[in-house]
Design an enzyme around this catalytic site. Structure first.
Site, PDB file in Angstrom:
ATOM      1  N   ASP A 101      -5.827  20.371   4.102  1.00  0.00           N
ATOM      2  CA  ASP A 101      -5.246  21.041   5.273  1.00  0.00           C
ATOM      3  C   ASP A 101      -5.600  22.528   5.253  1.00  0.00           C
ATOM      4  O   ASP A 101      -5.910  23.086   4.195  1.00  0.00           O
ATOM      5  CB  ASP A 101      -3.712  20.917   5.252  1.00  0.00           C
TER       6      ASP A 101
HETATM    7  N1  URA Z   1      -1.996  16.126   1.105  1.00  0.00           N
HETATM    8  C1  URA Z   1      -1.561  16.962   2.061  1.00  0.00           C
HETATM    9  O1  URA Z   1      -0.477  16.808   2.593  1.00  0.00           O
HETATM   10  N2  URA Z   1      -2.368  17.988   2.409  1.00  0.00           N
HETATM   11  C2  URA Z   1      -3.559  18.225   1.832  1.00  0.00           C
HETATM   12  O2  URA Z   1      -4.235  19.203   2.186  1.00  0.00           O
HETATM   13  C3  URA Z   1      -4.005  17.339   0.839  1.00  0.00           C
HETATM   14  C4  URA Z   1      -3.196  16.297   0.491  1.00  0.00           C
END
Ligand code: URA
Length: 228
Positions: A101
């Site tokens: 993310d």
């Molecule tokens: N899980 C998440 O919620 N976000 C990420 O960026 C990676 C794994």
């Protein structure tokens, strides 16, 4: 590998230029024009463009330390793409094996070898991803057992695969998972009534992040072979 992909790996053409030339019958495979971009070509096939034999460049494999407020897609969105950090030729030919993310930091693996990245992202291979997680609330001790059994995420069929939790402090844990559903870590903690406030990926399989935010390097042969 697909014929259009082969052209990208052996020429300076863009995706659309490669496709146009294939559709126009300008690309020969073993002496015959092939107009299907998805046609599979193998190492022993002779691929020619305008009478010139094409040779694919070797695949590239690298790690980078994703800073916060960057995105893993290969176009800039609300935040700039991590590909801007790569001072290499044709960075946008690469894709990321397991996106993070925008607000997540840490280890990102990039390659142009789809079979290699498949081994990392497919749940069947159970590749371990280790995240350091900052939590809004102190961890309830029963969460260790709940994650080991699997939790139900909203909108998913079935439980998450068994996950390991190592407690660093009441609001800081290491979580190891072997799948990569959308926002998986944040949704797992939401499923047990907590909230992720910081998220950092520090390891994928045997590959450990060993550099500062914004830096990158090519993987070693051993690191590449770990996912062959
Ligand atoms: N899980 C998440 O919620 N976000 C990420 O960026 C990676 C794994």
């Amino acid at each position: 590998m697909r014929l259009d992909k082969f052209l990208l790996k052996s020429t300076e053409l863009t995706r659309s230029q490669s496709l146009e030339l294939i559709l126009a019958g300008k690309v020969n495979v073993n002496g015959e024009p092939v107009t299907v971009a998805a046609c599979q070509v193998h190492e022993n096939n002779q691929v020619e463009l305008a009478g010139q034999l094409l040779v694919a460049r070797p695949s590239r494999y690298l790690m980078l330390h994703k800073p916060a407020n960057t995105v893993c897609s290969n176009v800039d969105e609300t935040y700039p793409s991590v590909f801007n950090l790569l001072d290499i030729d044709r960075p946008f030919d690469l894709h990321i094996a397991g996106r993070l993310d925008a607000d997540t930091t840490g280890l990102v693996l990039a390659t142009d070898d789809g079979r290699w990245s498949f081994n990392i992202i497919t749940p069947h291979k159970a590749c371990r991803k280790v995240y350091r997680v900052g939590l809004r609330d102190p961890l309830a001790t029963e969460v260790v057992a709940r994650f080991a059994e699997g939790v139900q995420l909203q909108g998913e069929n079935g439980l998450t695969r068994p996950a390991e939790l190592e407690i660093i402090s009441p609001q800081e844990v290491l979580l190891t998972i072997t799948e990569g559903k959308y926002h998986q870590v944040k949704r797992m903690f939401a499923a047990v009534g907590n909230r992720v406030v910081r998220l950092h990926r520090q390891q994928v399989g045997s590959i450990k992040l060993d550099m500062e935010p914004g830096q990158w390097r090519y993987l070693t042969v051993d690191e590449i072979n770990a996912f062959q």
